[in-house]
Design an enzyme around this catalytic site. Structure first.
Site, mmCIF file in Angstrom:
data_model
loop_
_atom_site.group_PDB
_atom_site.id
_atom_site.type_symbol
_atom_site.label_atom_id
_atom_site.label_comp_id
_atom_site.label_asym_id
_atom_site.label_seq_id
_atom_site.Cartn_x
_atom_site.Cartn_y
_atom_site.Cartn_z
ATOM 1 N N HIS A 168 0.828 -1.212 0.000
ATOM 2 C CA HIS A 168 0.000 0.000 0.000
ATOM 3 C C HIS A 168 0.864 1.265 0.000
ATOM 4 O O HIS A 168 1.940 1.285 0.606
ATOM 5 C CB HIS A 168 -0.912 0.012 1.224
ATOM 6 C CG HIS A 168 -2.027 -0.993 1.130
ATOM 7 N ND1 HIS A 168 -3.079 -0.846 0.273
ATOM 8 C CD2 HIS A 168 -2.229 -2.159 1.785
ATOM 9 C CE1 HIS A 168 -3.901 -1.883 0.388
ATOM 10 N NE2 HIS A 168 -3.402 -2.695 1.300
ATOM 11 N N CYS A 188 5.968 -29.047 -12.707
ATOM 12 C CA CYS A 188 4.682 -28.339 -12.752
ATOM 13 C C CYS A 188 4.521 -27.747 -14.151
ATOM 14 O O CYS A 188 5.235 -26.811 -14.512
ATOM 15 C CB CYS A 188 4.658 -27.252 -11.670
ATOM 16 S SG CYS A 188 3.299 -26.106 -11.816
HETATM 17 C C1 LIG Z 1 -7.980 -10.372 3.859
HETATM 18 C C2 LIG Z 1 -6.698 -9.649 4.158
HETATM 19 C C3 LIG Z 1 -6.135 -8.782 3.230
HETATM 20 C C4 LIG Z 1 -4.967 -8.099 3.517
HETATM 21 N N1 LIG Z 1 -4.360 -7.355 2.536
HETATM 22 C C5 LIG Z 1 -3.202 -6.722 2.811
HETATM 23 C C6 LIG Z 1 -2.526 -6.017 1.785
HETATM 24 O O1 LIG Z 1 -2.913 -6.053 0.623
HETATM 25 N N2 LIG Z 1 -1.415 -5.322 2.114
HETATM 26 C C7 LIG Z 1 -0.948 -5.272 3.385
HETATM 27 O O2 LIG Z 1 0.010 -4.562 3.620
HETATM 28 N N3 LIG Z 1 -1.522 -5.998 4.370
HETATM 29 C C8 LIG Z 1 -2.621 -6.733 4.097
HETATM 30 N N4 LIG Z 1 -3.205 -7.499 5.057
HETATM 31 C C9 LIG Z 1 -2.598 -7.555 6.382
HETATM 32 C C10 LIG Z 1 -1.389 -8.470 6.423
HETATM 33 O O3 LIG Z 1 -1.637 -9.686 5.749
HETATM 34 C C11 LIG Z 1 -1.065 -8.745 7.892
HETATM 35 O O4 LIG Z 1 -0.999 -7.524 8.570
HETATM 36 C C12 LIG Z 1 0.268 -9.459 8.075
HETATM 37 O O5 LIG Z 1 0.356 -10.593 7.250
HETATM 38 C C13 LIG Z 1 0.383 -9.847 9.534
HETATM 39 O O6 LIG Z 1 1.607 -10.499 9.746
HETATM 40 P P1 LIG Z 1 1.928 -11.060 11.175
HETATM 41 O O7 LIG Z 1 3.325 -11.512 11.159
HETATM 42 O O8 LIG Z 1 1.526 -10.069 12.219
HETATM 43 O O9 LIG Z 1 0.892 -12.288 11.391
HETATM 44 P P2 LIG Z 1 0.889 -13.764 10.786
HETATM 45 O O10 LIG Z 1 1.335 -13.832 9.405
HETATM 46 O O11 LIG Z 1 -0.454 -14.339 11.087
HETATM 47 O O12 LIG Z 1 1.974 -14.518 11.662
HETATM 48 C C14 LIG Z 1 1.751 -14.853 13.009
HETATM 49 C C15 LIG Z 1 2.391 -16.199 13.272
HETATM 50 O O13 LIG Z 1 2.328 -16.474 14.658
HETATM 51 C C16 LIG Z 1 2.144 -17.868 14.826
HETATM 52 N N5 LIG Z 1 1.618 -18.092 16.173
HETATM 53 C C17 LIG Z 1 0.396 -17.732 16.649
HETATM 54 N N6 LIG Z 1 0.280 -18.116 17.933
HETATM 55 C C18 LIG Z 1 1.441 -18.704 18.284
HETATM 56 C C19 LIG Z 1 1.913 -19.310 19.485
HETATM 57 N N7 LIG Z 1 1.178 -19.372 20.597
HETATM 58 N N8 LIG Z 1 3.151 -19.841 19.472
HETATM 59 C C20 LIG Z 1 3.943 -19.806 18.352
HETATM 60 N N9 LIG Z 1 3.529 -19.252 17.198
HETATM 61 C C21 LIG Z 1 2.293 -18.701 17.166
HETATM 62 C C22 LIG Z 1 1.164 -18.218 13.715
HETATM 63 O O14 LIG Z 1 1.165 -19.590 13.407
HETATM 64 C C23 LIG Z 1 1.667 -17.354 12.579
HETATM 65 O O15 LIG Z 1 2.577 -18.041 11.756
HETATM 66 C C24 LIG Z 1 -4.363 -8.237 4.792
HETATM 67 C C25 LIG Z 1 -4.906 -9.137 5.709
HETATM 68 C C26 LIG Z 1 -6.036 -9.877 5.377
HETATM 69 C C27 LIG Z 1 -6.544 -10.900 6.310
#
Ligand SMILES: Cc1cc2nc3c(=O)[nH]c(=O)nc-3n(C[C@H](O)[C@H](O)[C@H](O)COP(=O)(O)OP(=O)(O)OC[C@H]3O[C@@H](n4cnc5c(N)ncnc54)[C@H](O)[C@@H]3O)c2cc1C
Length: 478
Positions: A49, A398
């Site tokens: 974005h 693939c």
């Molecule tokens: C529908 C949708 C569309 C989106 N579109 C965009 C976009 O276009 N552009 C953008 O910038 N953002 C977008 N986002 C947001 C973006 O995808 C997220 O903000 C980002 O991927 C979050 O990353 P994260 O590392 O916080 O979480 P995650 O990728 O969920 O990683 C968290 C990790 O923690 C692990 N975990 C959880 N609990 C535990 C535990 N107790 N012990 C050990 N491990 C654990 C999980 O297994 C997971 O692997 C979108 C989100 C969604 C849902």
């Protein structure tokens, strides 16, 4: 004792792992699943974005704009598929024009470069398939598209090569404050560290409550998608959004870095581990997409999927050191634009850790760059050379994506070896095409089995337990 334990191998956790690998810091990442990018990071719109959506003055606004710039550089350094194609927020009436003017004002305050409002003529030159009802649009040239799971994976691979550690299938169950740090209990044993960073995505509220009083709650909100075949490439050239509403940025139509078209998402409260799609959700997405691009062919869909937002009900991300448990940091409530923001959030958290006493001495083994061999993108001469060096590059696994056995074997030898079919898919794109793995699936499964010395039936589709081979056919087990 580790210096830092990071919980969660998504975009946030892996960006921080990479950032800390610049220094001689003992970092351990604990992930409950069997690979990097198995949570929200693998299933989203994949948009980098520009940064006109967040409220000026929020952390989110700063992280978004800085993250956008950082990703361009990271993509070049780490060979992550990325294209800076720009985005449009399309207006259909004078009310929309007013919200577009507001977005322009916010974007300018946030420091987004090159924003401008396009009128009809210029707009249709850029997007000829746009609805003829459109009257104007906000154009953001700095917006882009990326392979989202690769952002986390590439950073994690470099960090591991540079000395960082990852423990998979290690679910954090509790966190205990000790005199000189923390004891982190997992289903795989206990680990100790001076600092702990919570990057647990939709579970970030649960992890936070393990060590500090409840101060936020994640409401998981799923978003469903259509992924269209590469035959639809060219229907749009930029990321096309409608005007945002209270529900979010709205249903977009966008190219993907792999030549597909992505359409979605909707937004509804779901379970944290929701992976499904509904007829109702998909119908609402179809309606939204057709309003923007009337000729978009949703019958060319090759896959529907969903991802879950970690919505803390706030205008901002929750980033910083705990007020009640010094040494514990949150990267929590990271909803969109969290993918874009992750590298910037990581830089900020690294700085906070340093200010909190984590010593930063340069790591002479820091791996800042990565290069991946992609057969499909090679010239004929490069292909011939690759096959000469390794005949496995002459065997196509693939057919849809033209991925070779050599690439799959290379992926299995990378610093974080994949253990599932989707693990290979995230690294090489096998199964990403029209047949969705119908042809390459068994071959890939067999290659993982041979290389990892696990039985073919024990190789899951993605997370542990998602088995494909359940029993021999005609033996009547079912
Ligand atoms: C529908 C949708 C569309 C989106 N579109 C965009 C976009 O276009 N552009 C953008 O910038 N953002 C977008 N986002 C947001 C973006 O995808 C997220 O903000 C980002 O991927 C979050 O990353 P994260 O590392 O916080 O979480 P995650 O990728 O969920 O990683 C968290 C990790 O923690 C692990 N975990 C959880 N609990 C535990 C535990 N107790 N012990 C050990 N491990 C654990 C999980 O297994 C997971 O692997 C979108 C989100 C969604 C849902």
């Amino acid at each position: 004792m580790e210096d830092v334990i990071i919980i969660g191998a998504g975009a946030c956790g892996c960006s921080l792992l990479y950032e800390l690998s610049r220094y001689k810091v003992k970092t351990l990442l604990l992930e409950k699943e069997n690979d990097v990018s198995v949570g929200t990071t693998k299933a989203n719109s994949a948009i980098v974005h520009a940064g006109y959506d967040p409220e000026p003055g929020t952390k989110m606004a700063g992280y978004n704009v800085y993250g956008n710039a950082l990703i361009e550089q990271l993509a070049a350094d780490l060979d992550i598929p990325y294209k800076k194609i720009g985005s449009l927020v399309v207006g259909f009436d004078e009310t929309d024009r007013k919200s577009i003017e507001k977005l322009l004002e916010k974007g300018n305050k946030n420091g987004v470069p090159g924003l401008k409002i396009l009128e009809k003529e210029e707009l249709f030159l850029m997007e000829p398939n746009l609805s003829k009802e459109a009257i104007c649009a906000l154009y953001a040239p700095s917006a882009g598209i990326i392979a989202p799971w690769e952002l986390a994976l590439a950073q994690a691979e470099c960090a591991v090569k540079g000395g960082a550690k990852i423990e998979f299938n290690a679910e954090v169950i509790s966190i205990e404050k000790k005199k000189d740090g923390f004891k982190v209990k997992t289903n795989k044993g206990d680990f100790e560290s001076k600092f702990v960073v919570n990057a647990a995505g939709v579970n970030s509220d649960i992890v936070s409550r393990m060590i500090e009083p409840e101060f936020f709650t994640i409401t998981p909100k799923s978003g469903e998608y259509f992924l269209l075949d590469t035959t639809e490439d060219g229907i749009v050239n930029t990321v096309v959004f409608p005007c945002p509403s209270v529900l979010g940025k709205g249903i977009l139509v966008s190219p993907t870095v792999h030549g597909n078209i992505i359409v979605g998402p909707d937004s509804k409260i779901s379970d944290k581990d929701y992976l499904g799609c509904t007829a109702k959700g998909l119908a609402s997405i179809r309606e939204g997409a057709l309003r923007l691009i009337p000729s978009v062919n949703l019958r060319a869909s090759i896959r529907n999927f969903s991802g879950v937002r970690a919505d803390a009900g706030l205008e901002d991300f929750i980033v910083g050191q705990s007020k009640t448990a010094p040494g514990f940091f949150n990267m929590a409530g990271i909803k969109s634009p969290g993918l874009t923001s992750a590298p910037a959030i990581a830089k900020d958290v690294a700085k906070m850790l340093n200010e909190a006493g984590l010593e930063f001495k340069p790591n002479s083994n820091f791996v800042s760059k990565r290069k991946i061999k992609r057969f499909k993108h090679m010239s004929d001469a490069q292909k011939a050379q690759a096959i000469k060096e390794n005949p496995a590059y002459g065997a196509i696994v693939c057919r849809c994506q033209t991925i070779t056995e050599g690439e799959v074997i290379d992926a299995l030898n990378r610093p974080i070896p994949p253990v599932s079919l989707d693990g290979i898919k995230r690294r090489c794109l096998t199964g990403m095409g029209r047949c969705q793995g119908g042809f390459c699936g068994p071959k890939v499964q067999s290659l993982i089995s041979q290389m990892s010395k696990r039985k073919q039936k024990d190789i899951p589709l993605d997370r542990e337990g998602m088995y494909i081979i359940i029993s021999e056919t005609k033996k009547g087990d079912l």
